[in-house]
Every structure is written in structure tokens, then in C-alpha cells.
Write a protein that holds these residues in place. Structure first.
Motif, mmCIF file in Angstrom:
data_model
loop_
_atom_site.group_PDB
_atom_site.id
_atom_site.type_symbol
_atom_site.label_atom_id
_atom_site.label_comp_id
_atom_site.label_asym_id
_atom_site.label_seq_id
_atom_site.Cartn_x
_atom_site.Cartn_y
_atom_site.Cartn_z
ATOM 1 N N LYS A 101 5.328 3.128 -53.510
ATOM 2 C CA LYS A 101 6.587 2.478 -53.111
ATOM 3 C C LYS A 101 7.148 1.530 -54.179
ATOM 4 O O LYS A 101 6.432 1.084 -55.064
ATOM 5 C CB LYS A 101 6.417 1.761 -51.761
ATOM 6 C CG LYS A 101 5.620 0.494 -51.800
ATOM 7 C CD LYS A 101 5.753 -0.239 -50.454
ATOM 8 C CE LYS A 101 5.000 -1.562 -50.495
ATOM 9 N NZ LYS A 101 5.284 -2.435 -49.371
ATOM 10 N N ILE A 102 8.424 1.258 -54.052
ATOM 11 C CA ILE A 102 9.136 0.437 -55.034
ATOM 12 C C ILE A 102 9.346 -0.971 -54.480
ATOM 13 O O ILE A 102 9.722 -1.140 -53.320
ATOM 14 C CB ILE A 102 10.528 1.052 -55.332
ATOM 15 C CG1 ILE A 102 10.400 2.514 -55.756
ATOM 16 C CG2 ILE A 102 11.275 0.225 -56.375
ATOM 17 C CD1 ILE A 102 9.650 2.743 -57.032
ATOM 18 N N ILE A 103 9.086 -1.969 -55.304
ATOM 19 C CA ILE A 103 9.335 -3.359 -54.924
ATOM 20 C C ILE A 103 10.369 -3.955 -55.876
ATOM 21 O O ILE A 103 10.235 -3.820 -57.091
ATOM 22 C CB ILE A 103 8.034 -4.196 -54.995
ATOM 23 C CG1 ILE A 103 6.961 -3.609 -54.071
ATOM 24 C CG2 ILE A 103 8.304 -5.655 -54.626
ATOM 25 C CD1 ILE A 103 5.650 -4.391 -54.094
ATOM 26 N N LYS A 104 11.385 -4.590 -55.322
ATOM 27 C CA LYS A 104 12.375 -5.270 -56.169
ATOM 28 C C LYS A 104 12.004 -6.734 -56.301
ATOM 29 O O LYS A 104 11.650 -7.365 -55.318
ATOM 30 C CB LYS A 104 13.785 -5.138 -55.570
ATOM 31 C CG LYS A 104 14.275 -3.702 -55.562
ATOM 32 C CD LYS A 104 15.742 -3.586 -55.167
ATOM 33 C CE LYS A 104 16.104 -2.103 -55.067
ATOM 34 N NZ LYS A 104 17.537 -1.850 -55.189
ATOM 35 N N THR A 105 12.106 -7.268 -57.512
ATOM 36 C CA THR A 105 11.737 -8.665 -57.752
ATOM 37 C C THR A 105 12.867 -9.386 -58.489
ATOM 38 O O THR A 105 13.879 -8.792 -58.829
ATOM 39 C CB THR A 105 10.464 -8.764 -58.610
ATOM 40 O OG1 THR A 105 10.813 -8.452 -59.967
ATOM 41 C CG2 THR A 105 9.378 -7.826 -58.143
ATOM 42 N N SER A 106 12.612 -10.649 -58.784
ATOM 43 C CA SER A 106 13.607 -11.453 -59.486
ATOM 44 C C SER A 106 13.363 -11.471 -60.990
ATOM 45 O O SER A 106 13.790 -12.379 -61.687
ATOM 46 C CB SER A 106 13.531 -12.884 -58.949
ATOM 47 O OG SER A 106 12.223 -13.405 -59.170
ATOM 48 N N SER A 107 12.655 -10.452 -61.503
ATOM 49 C CA SER A 107 12.402 -10.425 -62.928
ATOM 50 C C SER A 107 13.696 -10.399 -63.706
ATOM 51 O O SER A 107 14.626 -9.679 -63.369
ATOM 52 C CB SER A 107 11.568 -9.204 -63.297
ATOM 53 O OG SER A 107 11.525 -9.060 -64.692
ATOM 54 N N LYS A 108 13.753 -11.209 -64.778
ATOM 55 C CA LYS A 108 14.958 -11.256 -65.608
ATOM 56 C C LYS A 108 14.868 -10.262 -66.767
ATOM 57 O O LYS A 108 15.753 -10.183 -67.593
ATOM 58 C CB LYS A 108 15.122 -12.659 -66.191
ATOM 59 C CG LYS A 108 15.408 -13.738 -65.152
ATOM 60 C CD LYS A 108 15.395 -15.109 -65.824
ATOM 61 C CE LYS A 108 15.311 -16.238 -64.806
ATOM 62 N NZ LYS A 108 14.915 -17.500 -65.454
ATOM 63 N N LYS A 109 13.773 -9.522 -66.833
ATOM 64 C CA LYS A 109 13.578 -8.608 -67.941
ATOM 65 C C LYS A 109 14.364 -7.330 -67.751
ATOM 66 O O LYS A 109 14.581 -6.892 -66.634
ATOM 67 C CB LYS A 109 12.077 -8.256 -68.073
ATOM 68 C CG LYS A 109 11.182 -9.438 -68.325
ATOM 69 C CD LYS A 109 11.421 -10.035 -69.711
ATOM 70 C CE LYS A 109 10.727 -11.377 -69.840
ATOM 71 N NZ LYS A 109 11.076 -12.091 -71.054
ATOM 72 N N LYS A 110 14.734 -6.711 -68.876
ATOM 73 C CA LYS A 110 15.303 -5.370 -68.831
ATOM 74 C C LYS A 110 14.287 -4.457 -68.166
ATOM 75 O O LYS A 110 14.532 -3.608 -67.411
ATOM 76 C CB LYS A 110 15.536 -4.848 -70.256
ATOM 77 C CG LYS A 110 16.885 -5.208 -70.833
ATOM 78 C CD LYS A 110 17.198 -4.251 -71.977
ATOM 79 C CE LYS A 110 18.338 -4.759 -72.853
ATOM 80 N NZ LYS A 110 18.553 -3.915 -74.024
#
Lengths: 182, 182
Positions: free
Chosen positions: A173-182
Motif C-alpha cells: 500500500k501507498i502512504i502519503k507524507t509531508s516529505s518535502k523531497k522530490k
């Protein structure tokens, strides 16, 4: 303060299987004798745009000399449905087997390289070899992706990730985060 | 006979996210000012044994100069439980943040390098830089893993795999095949 690790020592021979879990790709080359493809797990991105990809091809592989001399290839990304065919491609050699015919893979013409695209794969990337400085020592080729093709209808591509000795992890599964990286 | 690919052209800028799905690792370095860690997805195995790992570190990263001068690091493999901390390590810089303290990561002494192990990670790999030929041009370091540590109680490590822009794929189910490859 630092303390001693509570972990067990792992034999160095087992390390590779822990790290190589990028998606298995098929690397396709072509010469006068025709086209050939091989599964590959040892690859890394090296630059965003233009996209550079580094990959290891052993000089024991039939593809090694073809890639070295033609300086072109296609990288295709298969999904779970193709796992049996991917394994079959890895268990045979282009020296004596036409893998596309034998395993029923459909080839399509690429736009800028002689090696063909593979229709059954989710993605096809046309590549040129741009740096061979580490080929002799490690079999490490630097490729530039010059054209990319994707099956945009496939919204949940279940890529496969080799984990050593014929075990494959299927993308979960896919998790969305607040990463600022490309 | 070959036919034209039925697929859509994909912008080259999107290619990297398709290929980088190896496990996210934390790369830890140390100098006089202390230790620092950064998430990294651009790495590939280069040799089975001794295990060689190739990886890309941008010269914009605080870790770049430390790795270049100390020629040592630790590669740690986090699992799903650590995702928030991994993202936090990526959103900050060692220039002004003690990430271990700020995000609550427990360090442990390594056996052969000055950079510390990370207890919360599933695996820790002590590494020495063995080749810098492609560092100037691509930021590509070749590392040799000289000691490896694993949490052998964790039988189903759910590694995380960055897919660009803060989306992470969590390792899914395992399939065993008849592949003859290592």
C-alpha cells in the motif's frame, strides 16, 4: 551516550538481498542477431532530469557485450502479472533462446534506439549509455533515459522487487507524507 | 513484426519516481561536530561479496563533504513504524539540527566506523568508501559493507520505498518462484 548494538551479526553474503529491492526491470538490447532481454535489480537513479540511471550488468551476461558495443537499451518495468515470464527470462540465456518468442512477450518499435519496447510492461524507457568509466571494474553503466513510455491506465502498478534466491516482494500500500523531497 | 507502442509518452521528469523504489535507507556520517543522518533512495548493489553498494549523495547535502572526507558511513534500513521520523530527517538539515536528539533515534556504537548504528532500524551496515571516481560528476560513491547488523526477530520487515513527492510504498506480500538467480 552510545551503547553496544543489541543486534546479531549478519553474514556479509546476505547483505545484497536487503538492499536490492528496487523494482525488477527487464533490460533489452539488440544487435544483428536480434533482440534479447534480461531481468535486472541492481540499478539506481543518478539524476532527476535528464534522468540518469546507473546499473550493473555482469560480464557473464550475454547482454554485457551487446550493451557495451551498441550503447543502447530499453529498460521495461514489469508488474506482478508478468512474474513467471520475468523469472523465465532470468533462467535462460539469449545465447541460445529467443526469449520474446519462447515466453510470449510482445515487442514494439522504440523511437530512438534499436532495442524494442515490451508491450506487456507497465513502463518502457529508451536509454543511451553515457558513461563507461566503471564498466571494466564493476560492470557499472551510466544510462540516460531519452524517451519514456507508460501505461497510464494502470493506476496501481504492482511492481515486483527481488529479495534474493527467487523471492519477490510485491509492492504494497501507498502512504502519503509531508516529505518535502522530490 | 514490431508495431508502434500503444502507450502514452511520459514526461522525462517523472521517470525517477518509477525507478527509485529500493528501500529508503538512512545514511549516517560523523565528524568532530557529531553524527548526522539523511534518508536516501538512490542506491544499488554492485557486488555480492564483499558487498559493494553504490549511492548518490548530492553536494547540496550536509552529508556530502563529511562522507567525502571521512570515507565512512552507516547505512540503516528503517521499517514502516519509523516513517514519520525518516521524513522528519529528510525535511531538516544536520547543519542546524541534531536529528537523533530532535526526533528520538537511539544511536549505538559501530564496530569499525565512527558513524553510529541506529537501534530502531531493522538493519545497520557499516561501510567504507572505496571508489570516488564518479563523485565529482554524479555524486556517486562506491561503498564496501564491512560489517552488517540485523534484527533477526523481525521476520516480516515492512520496508518503505519512496516513490517521489512524499509518497511511500510499503513492502507487500512475498512470492517464492523458481528463479535460479542469487
Amino acid at each position: 551516550m552510545q551503547r553496544k548494538s543489541p543486534k546479531k551479526v549478519l553474514p556479509l553474503s546476505k547483505v545484497y538481498a536487503l538492499l536490492e529491492s528496487g523494482p525488477v526491470v527487464l533490460l533489452t538490447t539488440a544487435n544483428k542477431k536480434g533482440a534479447n532481454t534480461m531481468p535486472m535489480s541492481w540499478h539506481t537513479m543518478m539524476e532527476f532530469e535528464p534522468p540518469y540511471v546507473g546499473c550493473i550488468i555482469s560480464d557473464r551476461n550475454y547482454s554485457f557485450n551487446i550493451l557495451k558495443s551498441t550503447k543502447e537499451c530499453v529498460i521495461s518495468i514489469p508488474t506482478k502479472e508478468l512474474l513467471k515470464k520475468v523469472v523465465a527470462c532470468g533462467n535462460t540465456s539469449g545465447r541460445d533462446t529467443n526469449k520474446f518468442k519462447t515466453f510470449g512477450l510482445t515487442v514494439a518499435t522504440a523511437s530512438a534506439v534499436k532495442a524494442p519496447l515490451i508491450d506487456e510492461c507497465y513502463v518502457n524507457l529508451e536509454c543511451k549509455v553515457i558513461d563507461t568509466k566503471l564498466v571494466k571494474k564493476y560492470g557499472f553503466f551510466v544510462l540516460e533515459v531519452i524517451k519514456a513510455w507508460i501505461d497510464s491506465k494502470n493506476k496501481m502498478p504492482q511492481t515486483i522487487h527481488h529479495q534474493g534466491k527467487g523471492e519477490f516482494m510485491v509492492a504494497g500500500k501507498i502512504i502519503k507524507t509531508s516529505s518535502k523531497k522530490k
